[in-house]
Design a protein around this motif. Structure first.
Motif, PDB file in Angstrom:
ATOM      1  N   HIS A   1       5.435  65.098  40.821  1.00  0.00           N
ATOM      2  CA  HIS A   1       6.701  64.684  40.866  1.00  0.00           C
ATOM      3  C   HIS A   1       6.844  63.690  39.777  1.00  0.00           C
ATOM      4  O   HIS A   1       6.555  62.447  40.037  1.00  0.00           O
ATOM      5  N   LEU A   2       7.427  63.913  38.965  1.00  0.00           N
ATOM      6  CA  LEU A   2       7.264  62.911  37.700  1.00  0.00           C
ATOM      7  C   LEU A   2       8.565  61.994  37.810  1.00  0.00           C
ATOM      8  O   LEU A   2       9.438  62.197  38.538  1.00  0.00           O
ATOM      9  N   SER A   3       8.316  60.745  37.498  1.00  0.00           N
ATOM     10  CA  SER A   3       9.265  59.867  37.525  1.00  0.00           C
ATOM     11  C   SER A   3      10.245  60.199  36.109  1.00  0.00           C
ATOM     12  O   SER A   3       9.833  60.854  35.365  1.00  0.00           O
ATOM     13  N   ALA A   4      11.324  59.386  36.115  1.00  0.00           N
ATOM     14  CA  ALA A   4      12.342  59.641  34.851  1.00  0.00           C
ATOM     15  C   ALA A   4      11.596  59.128  33.793  1.00  0.00           C
ATOM     16  O   ALA A   4      11.543  59.636  32.583  1.00  0.00           O
TER      17      ALA A   4
ATOM     18  N   GLY B   1      10.430  60.937  30.224  1.00  0.00           N
ATOM     19  CA  GLY B   1      10.851  60.616  29.027  1.00  0.00           C
ATOM     20  C   GLY B   1       9.877  60.645  28.034  1.00  0.00           C
ATOM     21  O   GLY B   1      10.036  60.733  26.981  1.00  0.00           O
ATOM     22  N   GLY B   2       8.639  60.107  28.628  1.00  0.00           N
ATOM     23  CA  GLY B   2       7.497  59.872  27.773  1.00  0.00           C
ATOM     24  C   GLY B   2       7.119  61.164  27.127  1.00  0.00           C
ATOM     25  O   GLY B   2       6.789  61.280  25.819  1.00  0.00           O
ATOM     26  N   PHE B   3       7.099  62.147  27.937  1.00  0.00           N
ATOM     27  CA  PHE B   3       6.629  63.479  27.614  1.00  0.00           C
ATOM     28  C   PHE B   3       7.567  64.071  26.442  1.00  0.00           C
ATOM     29  O   PHE B   3       7.093  64.720  25.457  1.00  0.00           O
ATOM     30  N   TYR B   4       8.882  63.843  26.941  1.00  0.00           N
ATOM     31  CA  TYR B   4      10.118  64.565  26.011  1.00  0.00           C
ATOM     32  C   TYR B   4      10.566  63.410  24.834  1.00  0.00           C
ATOM     33  O   TYR B   4      11.644  63.562  24.353  1.00  0.00           O
ATOM     34  N   ALA B   5       9.730  62.336  24.406  1.00  0.00           N
ATOM     35  CA  ALA B   5      10.146  61.271  23.399  1.00  0.00           C
ATOM     36  C   ALA B   5      10.463  61.708  22.323  1.00  0.00           C
ATOM     37  O   ALA B   5      11.583  61.140  21.567  1.00  0.00           O
TER      38      ALA B   5
ATOM     39  N   PRO C   1      21.406  64.351  22.662  1.00  0.00           N
ATOM     40  CA  PRO C   1      22.350  64.026  23.551  1.00  0.00           C
ATOM     41  C   PRO C   1      22.091  64.445  24.859  1.00  0.00           C
ATOM     42  O   PRO C   1      22.502  64.071  25.849  1.00  0.00           O
ATOM     43  N   PHE C   2      21.291  65.483  25.004  1.00  0.00           N
ATOM     44  CA  PHE C   2      20.908  66.077  26.138  1.00  0.00           C
ATOM     45  C   PHE C   2      19.409  65.083  26.891  1.00  0.00           C
ATOM     46  O   PHE C   2      19.177  65.525  28.005  1.00  0.00           O
ATOM     47  N   TYR C   3      19.012  64.072  26.327  1.00  0.00           N
ATOM     48  CA  TYR C   3      17.961  63.534  26.709  1.00  0.00           C
ATOM     49  C   TYR C   3      17.924  62.979  28.145  1.00  0.00           C
ATOM     50  O   TYR C   3      16.902  63.191  28.966  1.00  0.00           O
ATOM     51  N   LYS C   4      18.934  62.304  28.332  1.00  0.00           N
ATOM     52  CA  LYS C   4      19.137  61.468  29.649  1.00  0.00           C
ATOM     53  C   LYS C   4      19.133  62.587  30.722  1.00  0.00           C
ATOM     54  O   LYS C   4      18.280  62.639  32.057  1.00  0.00           O
ATOM     55  N   ASP C   5      19.978  63.796  30.746  1.00  0.00           N
ATOM     56  CA  ASP C   5      20.219  64.732  31.581  1.00  0.00           C
ATOM     57  C   ASP C   5      18.759  65.496  31.827  1.00  0.00           C
ATOM     58  O   ASP C   5      18.447  66.053  32.739  1.00  0.00           O
ATOM     59  N   LEU C   6      17.971  65.713  30.762  1.00  0.00           N
ATOM     60  CA  LEU C   6      16.654  66.230  30.660  1.00  0.00           C
ATOM     61  C   LEU C   6      15.783  65.577  31.622  1.00  0.00           C
ATOM     62  O   LEU C   6      15.212  66.119  32.632  1.00  0.00           O
ATOM     63  N   CYS C   7      15.664  64.260  31.116  1.00  0.00           N
ATOM     64  CA  CYS C   7      14.728  63.467  32.090  1.00  0.00           C
ATOM     65  C   CYS C   7      15.137  63.310  33.597  1.00  0.00           C
ATOM     66  O   CYS C   7      14.346  63.483  34.404  1.00  0.00           O
TER      67      CYS C   7
ATOM     68  N   GLU D   1       0.420  67.483  24.128  1.00  0.00           N
ATOM     69  CA  GLU D   1       1.059  67.474  25.457  1.00  0.00           C
ATOM     70  C   GLU D   1       0.038  67.717  26.484  1.00  0.00           C
ATOM     71  O   GLU D   1       0.123  67.218  27.473  1.00  0.00           O
ATOM     72  N   ILE D   2      -1.063  68.491  26.146  1.00  0.00           N
ATOM     73  CA  ILE D   2      -1.952  68.690  27.257  1.00  0.00           C
ATOM     74  C   ILE D   2      -2.592  67.343  27.512  1.00  0.00           C
ATOM     75  O   ILE D   2      -3.074  66.859  28.728  1.00  0.00           O
ATOM     76  N   ALA D   3      -2.952  66.439  26.314  1.00  0.00           N
ATOM     77  CA  ALA D   3      -3.635  65.246  26.604  1.00  0.00           C
ATOM     78  C   ALA D   3      -2.504  64.377  27.335  1.00  0.00           C
ATOM     79  O   ALA D   3      -2.976  63.223  27.798  1.00  0.00           O
ATOM     80  N   TYR D   4      -1.286  64.511  27.542  1.00  0.00           N
ATOM     81  CA  TYR D   4      -0.483  63.692  28.016  1.00  0.00           C
ATOM     82  C   TYR D   4      -0.640  63.657  29.728  1.00  0.00           C
ATOM     83  O   TYR D   4      -0.456  62.783  30.355  1.00  0.00           O
TER      84      TYR D   4
END
Ligand code: CMP
Length: 142
Positions: free
Chosen positions: A41-44, A48-52, A58-64, A128-131
């Motif tokens: 269960h990821l934190s925001a 956010g780090g994954f989708y940096a 514009p969709f970044y906040k909603d995505l996180c 992404e795998i290394a994340y």
């Protein structure tokens, strides 16, 4: 065709619908193998780090917010041409544009709640795998 690894995330909407098994079945029946798996269960902040790479979109906040709204299943998949094959099985990002029979056509509700994520290149797949995984977590079958 080269054996590749790619990152797959079964997103909170699909986990909540209890379709993890259906999604993994599609991967396995099409020649992809799960070589690492982790339910989180990821934190925001972690989302956010994954989708940096999308930070300025514009969709970044909603995505996180969405990606941290419930548990996800993070996996490394392996197989011939795994990056492109996974993206083909997922279908278009916007489920309204996803081809019939794809994961997103069958399970996604919106461009945000779109059931799955998959790496878009071999280079990003490695990042992404290394994340999420260290090398001991990834059990190659090849
Ligand atoms: P995903 O493949 O996980 O990568 C980034 C995510 O941002 C994408 O799936 C969508 O769920 C989400 N998103 C929301 N709006 C957009 C948009 N306009 N374009 C691309 N991705 C979007």
């Amino acid at each position: 065709m080269a054996i590749q690894q790619t990152l797959s995330i079964i997103k909170p909407d699909a986990v909540a619908k209890n379709v993890i098994g259906d999604i993994i079945r599609r991967f396995e029946e099409n020649g992809l193998s799960v070589v690492a798996a982790r339910m989180m269960h990821l934190s925001a902040e972690q989302a956010g780090g994954f989708y940096a790479v999308h930070k300025e979109r514009p969709f970044y906040k909603d995505l996180c917010a969405f990606m941290s709204s419930g548990p996800v299943l993070v996996m490394a998949l392996e197989g011939k041409n795994a990056v492109a094959l996974n993206r083909q099985l997922m279908g278009a990002t916007n489920p309204k544009e996803a081809e019939e029979g794809t994961i997103r056509a069958d399970h996604a509700d919106s461009i945000d709640a779109n059931a799955v994520h998959g790496s878009d290149s071999e280079e990003n797949a490695a990042i992404e795998i290394a994340y999420f995984f260290n090398s001991l977590d990834v059990n190659s079958r090849s």
